[in-house]
Design an enzyme around this catalytic site. Structure first.
Site, PDB file in Angstrom:
ATOM      1  N   ASP A   1       0.833  -1.200   0.000  1.00  0.00           N
ATOM      2  CA  ASP A   1       0.000   0.000   0.000  1.00  0.00           C
ATOM      3  C   ASP A   1       0.869   1.253   0.000  1.00  0.00           C
ATOM      4  OD1 ASP A   1      -2.484   1.293   0.026  1.00  0.00           O
ATOM      5  OD2 ASP A   1      -2.569   1.362   2.197  1.00  0.00           O
TER       6      ASP A   1
ATOM      7  N   HIS B   1      -5.582  -5.761   0.858  1.00  0.00           N
ATOM      8  CA  HIS B   1      -5.614  -4.494   0.124  1.00  0.00           C
ATOM      9  C   HIS B   1      -4.253  -4.154  -0.474  1.00  0.00           C
ATOM     10  CE1 HIS B   1      -6.526  -0.217  -0.625  1.00  0.00           C
ATOM     11  NE2 HIS B   1      -5.374   0.048  -0.038  1.00  0.00           N
TER      12      HIS B   1
ATOM     13  N   HIS C   1      -6.668  -1.369  -8.031  1.00  0.00           N
ATOM     14  CA  HIS C   1      -7.067  -2.169  -6.862  1.00  0.00           C
ATOM     15  C   HIS C   1      -8.575  -2.335  -6.823  1.00  0.00           C
ATOM     16  CE1 HIS C   1      -8.984  -1.902  -2.869  1.00  0.00           C
ATOM     17  NE2 HIS C   1      -8.190  -2.906  -2.568  1.00  0.00           N
TER      18      HIS C   1
ATOM     19  N   HIS D   1      -4.479   2.630  -7.041  1.00  0.00           N
ATOM     20  CA  HIS D   1      -5.643   2.326  -6.215  1.00  0.00           C
ATOM     21  C   HIS D   1      -6.903   2.127  -7.055  1.00  0.00           C
ATOM     22  CE1 HIS D   1      -3.218   3.225  -2.645  1.00  0.00           C
ATOM     23  NE2 HIS D   1      -4.188   2.653  -1.960  1.00  0.00           N
TER      24      HIS D   1
END
Length: 364
Positions: free
Chosen positions: A179, A279, A265, A262
């Site tokens: 992340d 995540h 993601h 993201h």
């Protein structure tokens, strides 16, 4: 500068939690820290750690007049937020404390905001930059991302006990590095495109300094921190990576901005095969895809790829459970990443579903 020009000038900004405390054994301070905001506290505890830490939490909060201890349901959904809001109302709490992983912490932030009370965040893993942010990712009941809830303020306190984090499975620390890995590359994309950050203004230069520090810390201390975590030691390298994963990444993304990593993601979350992956594991693959979209120099891409391999982050769709994907699956990921208003459009070049599909196809 005239008044008219001042009004039209570009507004820049940065945002931070009220306070950030990090160190081994800091959980013992929870009660005295909570008392600064009030004496009636709702403690939302991650179900994965509830049995292990509930007595330590009670002991840390014995100075408070009233504590309501609740086990988190597992996902940050509207239903779970509503359930805990009712408990907070019934107990007339002054403070909402979230203890655990990202979904529990996001739920606590959302409940505190709805109840207009203080929030304290106590991460027991360093798996994402969620703890410091004024953001809660809301999920659908099926595990897909529903929407991002942007909150008007950051947590009042983030309390990080690195001794707890060192005892957590190393996979969580690695996911946090995934992340955090996105922080610099997404902030840099926003700087080049003049995109606004998540709270609607352009980032101050400090945002890129923080994002760059985050990236450099990962590359310097990541492998050593992973080894310390395997040995359950809160050594210097682990302390530095926890700071990068939680604080530097959180400040960097909120103040600098987010982009393709993201968004991809979010697309990956559309496929059921990815739901058992964390995540940050999905974000790491998003970074590799983002760099391909950006046509980054090969040396830059290789540095990130090598880092992912060194610490055990996914470098292919297959490593996220998407084995031999067909065109329809790649398009499903890309269409979610590229839906109208998505953060992928913060990249400094034209974006299309077809272009994202082509990049994903290289990451089989």
């Amino acid at each position: 500068m005239s008044v008219g020009n001042a009004v039209n000038a570009t507004i820049q900004g940065a945002r931070f939690p009220g306070r950030y405390l990090q160190g081994a054994g800091s959980l013992a301070r929870l009660g005295e820290e909570a008392a600064l905001f009030g004496q009636r506290v709702l403690l939302i505890v991650d179900r994965g750690i509830y049995a292990r830490y509930v007595e330590r939490i009670r002991a840390a909060c014995q100075n408070l007049d009233h504590i309501a201890l609740e086990q988190h349901g597992g996902d940050c959904t509207e239903a779970e937020i509503a359930r805990l809001r009712q408990i907070a109302r019934d107990a007339d709490v002054d403070v909402v404390v979230g203890l655990g992983g990202g979904k529990t912490l996001d739920t606590a932030k959302a409940v505190a905001w709805h109840q207009s009370c203080a929030s304290i965040i106590v991460p027991t893993i360093a798996a994402s930059d969620a703890p410091c942010s004024a953001l809660a990712v809301i999920y659908n009941p099926d595990g897909s991302v529903a929407y991002d809830l942007f909150l008007p303020r950051n947590p009042d306190l983030v309390l990080v006990d690195t001794a707890l984090i060192a005892q957590a499975p190393p996979r969580f620390l690695v996911a946090g590095m995934g992340d955090a890995l996105a922080t610099f590359y997404e902030a840099e994309a926003c700087r080049l495109s003049h995109a606004k950050n998540p709270f609607g203004v352009h980032g101050l230069p400090v945002a890129w300094a923080l994002a760059r520090q985050c990236r450099d810390t990962l590359f310097e201390f990541g492998a050593a921190a992973l080894e310390q975590c395997r040995q359950q030691q809160a050594g210097e390298a682990l302390e530095r990576i926890v700071e990068a994963n939680i604080l530097l990444s959180g400040l960097g993304f909120e103040s600098g901005g987010v982009a393709a990593a993201h968004a991809i993601h979010h697309g990956l979350c559309e496929l059921h095969a990815t739901h058992d992956y964390l995540h940050g594991e999905k974000v790491a693959l998003g970074v590799l895809a983002e760099l391909r979209l950006q046509q980054a120099p090969e040396a830059v891409w290789q540095q990130v790829f090598d880092f992912c391999q060194r610490v055990g982050l996914p470098t292919s769709l297959a490593q996220l459970g998407i084995t031999d994907p067909d065109e329809a699956q790649l398009r499903q990921i890309a269409e979610r990443a590229c839906r109208q208003g998505e953060i992928i459009y913060n990249e400094p070049f034209p974006i299309s579903v077809e272009r994202v599909v082509a990049v994903l196809d290289t990451l089989r």
